[in-house]
Design a protein around this motif. Structure first.
Motif, PDB file in Angstrom:
ATOM      1  N   ARG A 116       1.050  -1.169  -0.040  1.00  0.00           N
ATOM      2  CA  ARG A 116       0.048   0.005  -0.102  1.00  0.00           C
ATOM      3  C   ARG A 116       0.858   1.272  -0.129  1.00  0.00           C
ATOM      4  O   ARG A 116       0.724   2.275  -0.548  1.00  0.00           O
ATOM      5  CB  ARG A 116      -1.022   0.108   1.237  1.00  0.00           C
ATOM      6  CG  ARG A 116      -1.791  -1.119   0.931  1.00  0.00           C
ATOM      7  CD  ARG A 116      -2.827  -1.074   2.379  1.00  0.00           C
ATOM      8  NE  ARG A 116      -3.524   0.030   2.851  1.00  0.00           N
ATOM      9  CZ  ARG A 116      -4.720   0.502   2.290  1.00  0.00           C
ATOM     10  NH1 ARG A 116      -5.218  -0.668   1.373  1.00  0.00           N
ATOM     11  NH2 ARG A 116      -5.367   1.554   2.300  1.00  0.00           N
ATOM     12  N   GLN A 119       2.283   1.887  -3.480  1.00  0.00           N
ATOM     13  CA  GLN A 119       1.368   2.383  -4.344  1.00  0.00           C
ATOM     14  C   GLN A 119       1.105   3.951  -4.196  1.00  0.00           C
ATOM     15  O   GLN A 119       1.110   4.575  -4.946  1.00  0.00           O
ATOM     16  CB  GLN A 119      -0.063   1.739  -4.099  1.00  0.00           C
ATOM     17  CG  GLN A 119      -0.984   1.710  -5.173  1.00  0.00           C
ATOM     18  CD  GLN A 119      -2.211   0.759  -4.826  1.00  0.00           C
ATOM     19  OE1 GLN A 119      -2.369  -0.084  -4.159  1.00  0.00           O
ATOM     20  NE2 GLN A 119      -3.188   1.064  -5.652  1.00  0.00           N
ATOM     21  N   ARG A 126      -3.598   7.694  -2.660  1.00  0.00           N
ATOM     22  CA  ARG A 126      -3.904   6.679  -1.612  1.00  0.00           C
ATOM     23  C   ARG A 126      -4.523   5.447  -2.068  1.00  0.00           C
ATOM     24  O   ARG A 126      -5.446   5.638  -2.913  1.00  0.00           O
ATOM     25  CB  ARG A 126      -4.595   7.244  -0.358  1.00  0.00           C
ATOM     26  CG  ARG A 126      -3.986   8.363   0.313  1.00  0.00           C
ATOM     27  CD  ARG A 126      -4.641   8.669   1.850  1.00  0.00           C
ATOM     28  NE  ARG A 126      -4.883   7.172   2.219  1.00  0.00           N
ATOM     29  CZ  ARG A 126      -5.686   7.040   3.542  1.00  0.00           C
ATOM     30  NH1 ARG A 126      -6.498   7.868   3.813  1.00  0.00           N
ATOM     31  NH2 ARG A 126      -5.577   5.942   3.846  1.00  0.00           N
ATOM     32  N   MET A 128      -6.954   2.699  -3.040  1.00  0.00           N
ATOM     33  CA  MET A 128      -8.427   2.747  -2.846  1.00  0.00           C
ATOM     34  C   MET A 128      -8.914   1.410  -3.607  1.00  0.00           C
ATOM     35  O   MET A 128      -8.422   0.991  -4.290  1.00  0.00           O
ATOM     36  CB  MET A 128      -9.181   3.985  -2.931  1.00  0.00           C
ATOM     37  CG  MET A 128      -8.789   5.080  -2.444  1.00  0.00           C
ATOM     38  SD  MET A 128     -10.292   5.292  -1.156  1.00  0.00           S
ATOM     39  CE  MET A 128     -11.739   5.737  -2.274  1.00  0.00           C
ATOM     40  N   GLY A 129     -10.209   0.652  -3.036  1.00  0.00           N
ATOM     41  CA  GLY A 129     -10.596  -0.223  -3.841  1.00  0.00           C
ATOM     42  C   GLY A 129     -10.910   0.001  -5.190  1.00  0.00           C
ATOM     43  O   GLY A 129     -11.856   0.797  -5.254  1.00  0.00           O
ATOM     44  N   GLY A 130     -10.615  -0.764  -6.121  1.00  0.00           N
ATOM     45  CA  GLY A 130     -11.278  -0.525  -7.457  1.00  0.00           C
ATOM     46  C   GLY A 130     -11.079   0.873  -8.047  1.00  0.00           C
ATOM     47  O   GLY A 130      -9.871   1.440  -7.848  1.00  0.00           O
ATOM     48  N   MET A 131     -12.003   1.153  -8.737  1.00  0.00           N
ATOM     49  CA  MET A 131     -12.153   2.631  -9.163  1.00  0.00           C
ATOM     50  C   MET A 131     -11.012   2.889  -9.920  1.00  0.00           C
ATOM     51  O   MET A 131     -10.852   2.361 -11.277  1.00  0.00           O
ATOM     52  CB  MET A 131     -12.168   3.671  -8.186  1.00  0.00           C
ATOM     53  CG  MET A 131     -12.709   5.107  -8.774  1.00  0.00           C
ATOM     54  SD  MET A 131     -14.387   4.709  -9.735  1.00  0.00           S
ATOM     55  CE  MET A 131     -13.876   5.628 -10.992  1.00  0.00           C
ATOM     56  N   ASP A 133      -7.141   3.190 -11.970  1.00  0.00           N
ATOM     57  CA  ASP A 133      -5.862   2.749 -12.069  1.00  0.00           C
ATOM     58  C   ASP A 133      -4.802   4.040 -12.090  1.00  0.00           C
ATOM     59  O   ASP A 133      -4.650   4.171 -13.166  1.00  0.00           O
ATOM     60  CB  ASP A 133      -6.047   1.646 -13.108  1.00  0.00           C
ATOM     61  CG  ASP A 133      -4.874   1.047 -13.319  1.00  0.00           C
ATOM     62  OD1 ASP A 133      -4.064   0.881 -12.329  1.00  0.00           O
ATOM     63  OD2 ASP A 133      -4.778   0.305 -14.300  1.00  0.00           O
TER      64      ASP A 133
END
Lengths: 436, 506
Positions: A116, A119, A126, A128-131, A133
């Motif tokens: 994390r 990333q 930050r 975050m799940g999904g959304m 790229d």
């Protein structure tokens, strides 16, 4: 090489014609140095070199020593070329370059997991799940600064080592890294720093011109206005120019004086830094060089932190300081931003294994070149190193500063479809004190 | 004989479950005609049909995941007037002598497509996707109805159910909720995770209402900034708020949300009454086969106009009436005039039908090379590139750069360099090592025209044009001696393998 008649009707690209006409064909080596020299005389546009310290280096054994405090351990502080600024004794070379280096000792982030945090620091966003790229820094810079006519890609990554699989994200493959592998540490060959598949299949460089001719003939067969076919042709033409010019000769490290190669360090990271300079000279706007493990060390120093970091610094310090002086000597430092960072720092408290653990609360990065004004320290940590006591800097602030340091408006957007995505995650403010 | 027995059993089972439509339209022919007519209402007359060879290449790539062999091309050409329909039946339903092979290949090809739908390229995954792909492959091979497959994904009882999908996409209720709404309902809710959606109507309670269904799945990663379970199923906490399980398009949470929440969600999600489920499904299958969705922005179905939406809803209804039978839907689409249309260049209008070239997937690239180059594929030959790691290497490298839709060519320089100079290509153009070259160049029955033609058929599934023949003949004639002339076939093969046509599906 004589061409058959139908081949003259193929619209071969300009470069092939020039290469054939002026240099009597395309057979490789004799004209390469000329090409390389020609590349060297052009003044390159702005560029960024990222020295990526995957694993998270200890700030207290590098940029923010705490001699005299229990948390500081055995690490000593040394003075530098700038009175009043001290570094750890592990970085004597960097100390001599201090006039061009700005230290940020007040990084404060929230991610303490390698993946994390990588990333976060690689994209500025930050996790975050999904959304979305998000692209990594190299892709962002490539997208902004890649020259249109360069046969080299906009983003080269040397011996990459990262936690997590990150790339160009929504900016697409035009801006994904060309990876230069570095599988061995063999100091005497440059075979340890090569681009995969750069050698002409079949081993005959003369075949390249024929192949380009045949390919042009076949391209007429695909519907020419199809975006996919157009894209295919442009990527292939670029790749062919890379093969043809052997990456403009950038990888011929043995053209460099022996003393300079020695000064960088005859190891993967050292030679990688030298290669980075050669790439920047040829107009590559972003080069990432990773230092993950040198000998028995690693920045992820949960155990035996002090010997691990000092062994890493034996590789880091000569390479980093030589890179700065080499860029300066060639007049490239004002246009090249050099960033040194990892994904987080290490705990000030020394653990029972004489190690330090993951620590995002208060850690350091270093910037030089570009529009950065060197010879200063920004931000401060408390005497025990446990917290930022002055001017905390977030990942977004750092990203805003990096972009401004390269002359890019950090308040701008990336276009992704119809939706504008800010270049920098919300709340990022460039640090004016660091920008000259 | 055994085939008719199998078919008989198949029909009686199908008849028991899905009384009318299944028997009447066992190969999707009626549905295909319906799609043709419905399409004409929306787009007008279909464009001219593609050539036979283009059609063969298309269906082989789309249905079994590789280009056809030269002998498969020849077989097709002998099939008679309704050869296109017969070929579709052969590949989709495994009819004919190669039943085993085609059934296996089409199940694994579909599984790969759907694995990428479930886990789009660029997703950071936890672990290997192989388990999920195997789960999908089994489902497709058994011809499991689509709604049933999706129900199993929605009503998981552990992070390892349904091929471990939950764990792969992050192991949190919020990542699962975001993915399910995207995959099954064609809506993107992720923006609403942190704030009400700025462009559409989705609110934060829509997102977290969906995530709440998964609050009691174990195996979540430790993320202090993420959701927190409340201890009750059907309820979740995020940033101080508690949300109760709620399905989309409803204003209020479910009654008694703690009672078997996921079973109820799965039933709602896949029911015929769900406004988006079947429509999204048919749109995805259309996109896989034709390249562009019936409505192109496939995960923002909210934004489709009334006409586009009506077509999708009607086709979705037909799919549901037929018991969500995947193979029949695929066969029906492949038999339409729209599927068979010649590739068109981009037009200015979004309103008309468009068919662009599709970019073939990394696995299709390798499997096609294997077919074209006659690489050894025997399962017991350990030297075959499939088993030595060459396939994995190629798939990984190409997999680093996959477009968002089948029409995006997303490869970059590293991918091009691999295709140009990589080991598979190097071997392919080497007269001593290339099976294809040896077969073609050394065959005493072939003259030079025949050699060129065979290379074209094997690699591009077409014959060379007159202009190409002339150019290549002159190219060969200009070679000073027999050795360089033979080597020149390697160069021609190199060009065919690296032409845009090889990695694009016409």
């Amino acid at each position: 090489m004589s061409m058959t008649r139908p081949f003259e009707t193929f619209s071969r690209r300009e470069l092939f014609r020039i290469a054939a006409a002026s240099l009597g064909g395309i057979s490789c080596s004799p004209w390469l140095p000329k090409l390389a020299m020609a590349a060297g005389t052009k003044r390159p546009p702005k560029a960024c070199i990222l020295l990526w310290m995957g694993g998270g280096p200890s700030q207290m054994e590098t940029l923010d020593p705490k001699p005299g405090h229990r948390n500081g351990g055995p690490t000593e502080a040394i003075s530098t070329a700038v009175p009043g600024i001290e570094l750890s004794h592990n970085l004597p070379g960097l100390a001599t370059q201090m006039k061009d280096v700005a230290l940020v000792r007040s990084m404060k982030t929230r991610e303490g997991d390698h993946g994390r945090a990588t990333q976060l620091m690689m994209t500025g966003y930050r996790p975050m799940g999904g959304m979305t790229d998000y692209p990594v820094l190299g892709s962002l810079i490539s997208h902004r600064l890649k020259p249109n006519d360069s046969p080299l890609p906009g983003f080269v990554s040397i011996a990459p080592f990262r936690f997590g699989n990150l790339g160009s994200g929504f900016l697409g493959p035009d801006h994904s890294p060309l990876v230069v592998s570095g599988a061995s540490n063999d100091p005497n060959t440059r075979a340890n720093l090569t681009v995969e598949n750069l050698d002409v299949a079949g081993g005959n460089p003369d075949a390249l011109l024929e192949r380009q001719g045949l390919l042009n003939m076949l391209r007429q067969g695909a519907p020419s206005s199809s975006p996919a076919a157009v894209k295919h042709a442009s990527v292939y033409d670029q790749a062919m120019r890379m093969v043809e010019t052997r990456g403009e000769g950038a990888f011929e490290l043995d053209e460099e004086p022996t003393e300079l190669r020695d000064a960088y360090g005859r190891n993967r990271f050292g030679q990688g830094c030298l290669l980075a300079r050669r790439l920047v000279e040829r107009g590559v706007p972003f080069v990432e060089v990773s230092l993950d493990a040198a000998g028995q060390g690693s920045w992820d120093s949960h155990v035996n932190n002090f010997s691990a970091v000092s062994s890493m610094c034996e590789v880091l310090d000569p390479a980093w300081s030589t890179l700065l002086s080499d860029l300066r000597d060639r007049g490239l430092l004002d246009s090249t931003l050099v960033v040194w960072m990892g994904e987080f720092g290490r705990t000030p408290r020394i653990n029972p294994n004489r190690g330090r653990d993951h620590f995002p609360d208060a850690w350091s990065v270093a910037l030089s070149g570009g529009a950065i004004s060197g010879g200063q320290v920004y931000g401060k940590t408390s005497a025990d190193g446990m917290e930022v006591s002055d001017n905390p800097v977030t990942a977004s602030d750092l990203y805003a500063t990096l972009l401004e340091g390269l002359g890019i408006d950090s308040g701008g957007d990336n276009a992704m479809g119809d939706r504008p995505i800010p270049l920098v995650d919300e709340g990022g403010t460039p640090i004016r004190e660091l920008l000259g | 004989m055994s085939k008719s027995v199998v078919l008989l059993i198949f029909f009686s089972v199908a008849a028991a479950w899905r009384p009318v439509a299944a028997v009447a339209d066992s190969h999707g022919d009626t549905l295909s005609q319906w799609i043709d007519q419905r399409g004409e209402q929306l787009w007008g007359k279909p464009p001219a049909a593609c050539s036979d060879l283009t059609f063969v290449r298309r269906v082989y790539l789309d249905l079994v995941g590789r280009v056809p062999s030269v002998s498969e091309i020849r077989d097709f050409q002998t099939l008679g007037d309704d050869r296109r329909e017969l070929l579709v039946n052969e590949l989709v339903f495994g009819e004919g002598p190669r039943r085993e092979a085609y059934t296996r290949l089409s199940a694994s090809s579909l599984a790969r497509h759907w694995r990428r739908v479930l886990i789009p390229p660029g997703t950071v995954v936890n672990g290997s996707v192989q388990g999920l792909e195997t789960w999908l492959e089994d489902a497709f091979r058994e011809a499991k109805p689509y709604d049933e497959m999706m129900r199993e994904i929605a009503q998981i009882q552990s992070p390892d159910s349904a091929g471990g999908y939950y764990r792969l996409v992050g192991g949190t209720p919020e990542s699962y909720a975001g993915n399910l709404s995207r995959v099954m309902l064609g809506v993107r809710l992720d923006c609403a995770q942190c704030h009400d959606h700025p462009f559409t109507d989705w609110k934060q309670h829509d997102f977290w209402g969906l995530a709440a269904f998964y609050s009691d799945i174990n195996g979540s990663i430790d993320n202090p900034d993420g959701s927190q379970p409340t201890g009750k199923s059907g309820e979740i906490r995020f940033e101080g708020e508690t949300y109760r399980a709620k399905v989309l398009w409803e204003d209020t949470a479910m009654d008694d949300a703690a009672r078997a929440p996921r079973v109820r969600l799965a039933r709602w999600m896949t029911s015929r009454e769900n406004p988006n489920f079947a429509a999204t499904a048919v749109n995805r299958f259309w996109q896989l086969l034709v390249g562009r969705g019936l409505y192109a922005d496939i995960e923002n179905l909210d934004l489709a106009n009334d006409d586009e939406r009506a077509f999708l809803d009607d086709l979705g209804q037909k799919f549901a009436d037929d018991g969500f039978h995947v193979q029949r839907l695929i066969a029906a689409i492949c038999k339409t005039n729209w599927y068979a249309a010649r590739a068109l260049s981009e037009s200015d209008s979004d309103e008309t039908f468009r068919r662009e070239l599709k970019v073939i997937s990394p696995e299709q690239v390798f499997d096609s090379l294997e077919q074209s180059l006659h690489l050894p594929i025997s399962r017991i030959d350990p030297a075959a590139p499939r088993w030595t790691g060459a396939r994995a290497q190629m798939v990984n490298r190409l997999g680093e750069a996959i477009g968002e839709t089948p029409e995006d060519y997303a490869s970059g320089i590293p991918q091009a360099l691999m295709m140009m100079n990589g080991p598979v290509t190097s071997d392919a153009i080497d007269l001593d090592r290339s099976r294809l070259l040896r077969a073609v160049v050394e065959s005493p029955f072939f003259d030079e025209d025949k050699r060129i033609e065979t290379l074209y058929l094997a690699v591009l599934t077409r014959e060379p044009s007159e202009a190409e023949k002339r150019s290549l003949t002159e190219y060969l004639d200009n070679k000073p001696d027999e050795t360089t002339r033979r080597k020149a076939f390697g160069e021609i093969l190199w060009a065919l393998l690296n032409s845009p046509e090889f990695v694009l599906c016409r």
